[in-house]
Design a protein around this motif. Structure first.
Motif, PDB file in Angstrom:
ATOM      1  N   ILE A  18     -14.317 -25.998 -48.261  1.00 23.67           N
ATOM      2  CA  ILE A  18     -14.501 -25.135 -47.090  1.00 23.67           C
ATOM      3  C   ILE A  18     -13.234 -24.351 -46.799  1.00 23.67           C
ATOM      4  CG2 ILE A  18     -14.934 -25.134 -44.605  1.00 23.67           C
ATOM      5  CD1 ILE A  18     -16.669 -27.667 -45.081  1.00 23.67           C
ATOM      6  N   VAL A  19     -12.092 -25.025 -46.837  1.00 25.27           N
ATOM      7  CA  VAL A  19     -10.816 -24.360 -46.545  1.00 25.27           C
ATOM      8  C   VAL A  19     -10.538 -23.252 -47.561  1.00 25.27           C
ATOM      9  CG1 VAL A  19      -8.315 -24.684 -46.476  1.00 25.27           C
ATOM     10  CG2 VAL A  19      -9.808 -26.326 -45.349  1.00 25.27           C
ATOM     11  N   LEU A  20     -10.737 -23.546 -48.841  1.00 24.38           N
ATOM     12  CA  LEU A  20     -10.422 -22.561 -49.884  1.00 24.38           C
ATOM     13  C   LEU A  20     -11.363 -21.361 -49.847  1.00 24.38           C
ATOM     14  CD1 LEU A  20      -9.654 -24.981 -52.865  1.00 24.38           C
ATOM     15  CD2 LEU A  20      -8.021 -23.519 -51.670  1.00 24.38           C
ATOM     16  N   SER A  21     -12.617 -21.573 -49.455  1.00 17.81           N
ATOM     17  CA  SER A  21     -13.560 -20.454 -49.431  1.00 17.81           C
ATOM     18  C   SER A  21     -13.447 -19.624 -48.153  1.00 17.81           C
ATOM     19  CB  SER A  21     -14.996 -20.971 -49.589  1.00 17.81           C
ATOM     20  OG  SER A  21     -15.342 -21.804 -48.496  1.00 17.81           O
ATOM     21  N   ILE A  78     -11.181 -15.223 -45.942  1.00 21.43           N
ATOM     22  CA  ILE A  78     -12.103 -14.394 -45.157  1.00 21.43           C
ATOM     23  C   ILE A  78     -11.734 -14.410 -43.677  1.00 21.43           C
ATOM     24  CG2 ILE A  78     -14.518 -14.071 -44.501  1.00 21.43           C
ATOM     25  CD1 ILE A  78     -15.271 -15.404 -47.179  1.00 21.43           C
ATOM     26  N   LEU A  79     -11.605 -15.624 -43.111  1.00 24.40           N
ATOM     27  CA  LEU A  79     -11.258 -15.758 -41.693  1.00 24.40           C
ATOM     28  C   LEU A  79      -9.761 -15.596 -41.462  1.00 24.40           C
ATOM     29  CD1 LEU A  79     -13.524 -18.837 -40.834  1.00 24.40           C
ATOM     30  CD2 LEU A  79     -14.026 -16.412 -40.491  1.00 24.40           C
ATOM     31  N   TRP A  80      -9.006 -15.659 -42.524  1.00 20.18           N
ATOM     32  CA  TRP A  80      -7.542 -15.566 -42.619  1.00 20.18           C
ATOM     33  C   TRP A  80      -6.890 -16.860 -42.124  1.00 20.18           C
ATOM     34  CZ3 TRP A  80      -5.485 -12.898 -46.063  1.00 20.18           C
ATOM     35  CH2 TRP A  80      -4.093 -12.746 -46.134  1.00 20.18           C
ATOM     36  N   THR A 135      -7.066 -18.943 -37.935  1.00 16.15           N
ATOM     37  CA  THR A 135      -8.153 -19.910 -37.755  1.00 16.15           C
ATOM     38  C   THR A 135      -7.577 -21.321 -37.731  1.00 16.15           C
ATOM     39  OG1 THR A 135      -9.450 -18.394 -39.144  1.00 16.15           O
ATOM     40  CG2 THR A 135     -10.462 -20.499 -38.588  1.00 16.15           C
ATOM     41  N   PRO A 136      -7.243 -21.843 -36.554  1.00 15.94           N
ATOM     42  CA  PRO A 136      -6.610 -23.170 -36.478  1.00 15.94           C
ATOM     43  C   PRO A 136      -7.462 -24.298 -37.062  1.00 15.94           C
ATOM     44  CG  PRO A 136      -6.367 -21.985 -34.396  1.00 15.94           C
ATOM     45  CD  PRO A 136      -7.315 -21.193 -35.234  1.00 15.94           C
TER      46      PRO A 136
END
Length: 567
Positions: free
Chosen positions: A242-245, A249-251, A255-256
């Motif tokens: 999830i983090v890598l994808s 995109i969300l930068w 995105t905390p």
């Protein structure tokens, strides 16, 4: 480690026929015609295993538009596939050892077919995610199934070639999906794609039922603690996916919750490995993973898949940013398909245990050459300009995967059958995460460099300069035929100039991506070459020391009283 209990009597196999591991089929001497049938079925299953994810990768922008998704939502579709695929090997290896490969694969295919049928009637984003998750889970046993069918087509002495072909041809799914997708998908009708995928799954099931694999040893291997390990590590892998994808995109810095998810992933990974470290019968051999040779293997496997991800990210996204559509990618992916197929066949025909590491070096050299060919991109570059470079990358992909898995598998088998599951999990994780890390890193780097170039060009741009005025006037004349308002013409001209600046910044950023990947390839080449040279040197020193000891022992044996005589 305790010896697993047999769940059924073993057939009267000869030593040559006995399976290497429980859960793998026996090596039966089939007739030539039957070997050919096994090969065809194995090839078909291998291609189908890679096609499912390939369809999503090739058509992700269109799927995003079909369901009205944001880029962040669309990124979840390939992510859930990888989440399921990378975690499934934690439990599937033992499942086929205890319940048998044939039964397990047939049940998995039936379940996947049922989900695809449901997907034909339920068109929603949630259903897409569920289907992709099941597809990723089923892809793991399909890859093993394809390999075992191919192994039945070869004599025991040539099983290494079968493994080369099976894992090399698995990579053909992605280019094949790009090639056939434009003819499958019609405007406002995506059901053809789902029907085609359903038909492939039905064909796989029919083939597996019609020509079954030979029996294997079934042993009792499951423990309750295995499921604790699975929950801990699978959740950790899901967090990383999830983090890598989502990060590019969300930068990352905006995105905390990505940071909290990354912390949770590392915590669960460490907890899972610590739990395995102190188990009596561990699922993952943590002490073996921490050895120098295995750490080198893990880093090398991740690094080479990282380099290969430049093909799927830079080439495709650059051409998309230049306005290329799916139909224009078909000839390019035919070239890539041929490159992977020829690289796989070359690797199998030149199979030699002594040359496995040299083939990895050869693959790195090809990637380095391809980066040199792709550098200096311009806005005039089209798919045909990538034919040679991407053929070389495809050839490298087909050539490296077989030696890589056989190098690791030989290390595992030399330690014992209990180490094989650790290697399978490691191999799956390095290949999946290597590709994810590569795409995530290159996407982040490309966006950063693109914004940097854009800022520089806007800072240097002076609308009072003569050349800039001429360009604006040229654009204004383009809009005179269908826009009479001079002010609106000027506004449209400035908008077109801004688009050109954006496109030029994209071109320069993609050049930086290719240059950086070339530097990584050069570093990996030097690192791999130095490791091979050091291993050769250590082997030479060991041989010389052994000879020296043997010579001294021989001289002492021939002259036992030489020192006494001298006195």
């Amino acid at each position: 480690m305790k010896t697993p209990r047999l769940l059924e009597p073993a057939p009267n196999w000869s030593d040559a026929e006995r399976p290497t591991l429980p859960g793998s089929p026996a090596s039966i001497a089939h007739a030539r015609s039957k070997r050919m049938q096994y090969f065809i079925i194995g090839l078909f299953i291998t291609l189908v295993g890679g096609l499912s994810n390939g369809f999503i990768t090739a058509n992700l922008p269109q799927i995003q538009g079909e369901y009205g998704l944001t880029p962040s939502e669309a990124a979840w579709i390939p992510t859930v596939y990888v989440m399921a695929n990378v975690s499934s090997n934690l439990i599937l290896f033992k499942a086929r050892q205890q319940y048998g490969l044939r039964l397990f694969s047939e049940i998995g295919l039936i379940f996947f077919i049922a989900v695809l049928i449901l997907h034909l009637f339920v068109h929603s984003f949630g259903m897409v995610l569920f289907t992709r998750f099941i597809s990723g889970f089923v892809a793991a046993p399909l890859s093993s199934l394809g390999m075992y069918y191919m192994m039945q087509a070869f004599q025991r002495a040539h099983l290494g070639k079968a493994i080369y072909l099976a894992f090399g041809f698995q990579q053909l799914g992605l280019p094949l999906a790009w090639i056939i997708s434009p003819t499958l998908i019609e405007v406002n009708d995506w059901s053809n794609l789902y029907r085609f995928e359903l038909g492939l799954a039905l064909c796989c099931l029919a083939m597996v039922v019609a020509l079954k694999l030979p029996r294997s040893l079934r042993v009792e291997v499951f423990e309750k603690k295995d499921f604790i390990t699975f929950l801990l590590l699978a959740t950790a892998f899901a967090c990383f996916c999830i983090v890598l994808s989502q990060g590019p995109i969300l930068w990352w810095l905006n995105t905390p919750w990505l940071a909290y998810l990354l912390i949770a992933g590392f915590a669960l990974l460490l907890l899972g490995l610590a739990f395995e470290h102190y188990r009596l019968n561990p699922l993952i051999m943590t002490r073996w993973i921490s050895t120098g040779s295995m750490l080198n293997f893990i880093l090398g496997a991740i690094a080479i898949r990282f380099l290969m991800s430049e093909q799927s990210y830079a080439t495709v996204n650059f051409l998309r940013s230049m306005g290329m559509g799916p139909d224009q990618f078909v000839p390019l992916y035919r070239i890539i398909f041929c490159g992977i197929a020829l690289g796989t066949i070359f690797s199998a025909l030149s199979f030699s245990r002594e040359r496995m590491l040299l083939k990895l070096i050869f693959a790195e050299i090809l990637i380095l050459i391809a980066c040199g060919l792709d550098y200096h991109l311009t806005r005039d570059v089209r798919p045909e300009n990538f034919y040679l470079s991407q053929f070389l990358v495809g050839f490298a992909g087909g050539a490296f995967i077989g030696p890589l898995i056989l190098t690791g598998m030989s290390k595992a088998l030399s330690k014992g059958p209990h180490y094989v599951i650790t290697f399978i999990v490691l191999f799956s994780a390095t290949q999946n995460f290597g590709g994810l890390i590569g795409s995530s890193f290159f996407s982040t780097y490309q966006q950063y460099r693109s914004q940097d170039y854009r800022s520089q060009m806007l800072t240097d741009l002076n609308t009072t300069q003569e050349i800039v005025q001429l360009r604006i006037q040229q654009y204004q004349r383009l809009y005179q035929n269908y826009q009479a308002d001079p002010q609106l013409q000027h506004s449209l001209a400035l908008k077109k100039l801004n688009q050109d600046i954006n496109q030029e910044s994209q071109v320069r950023a993609f050049n930086d991506v290719i240059a950086l990947n070339g530097l990584f390839a050069l570093f990996l080449l030097l690192w791999g070459s130095s490791n091979i040279a050091w291993s050769k040197y250590q082997l030479y020193r060991s041989t010389q020391q052994t000879r020296s000891i043997a010579v001294n022992h021989s001289s002492t044996t021939l002259n036992p009283n030489s020192s006494t005589n001298h006195e």
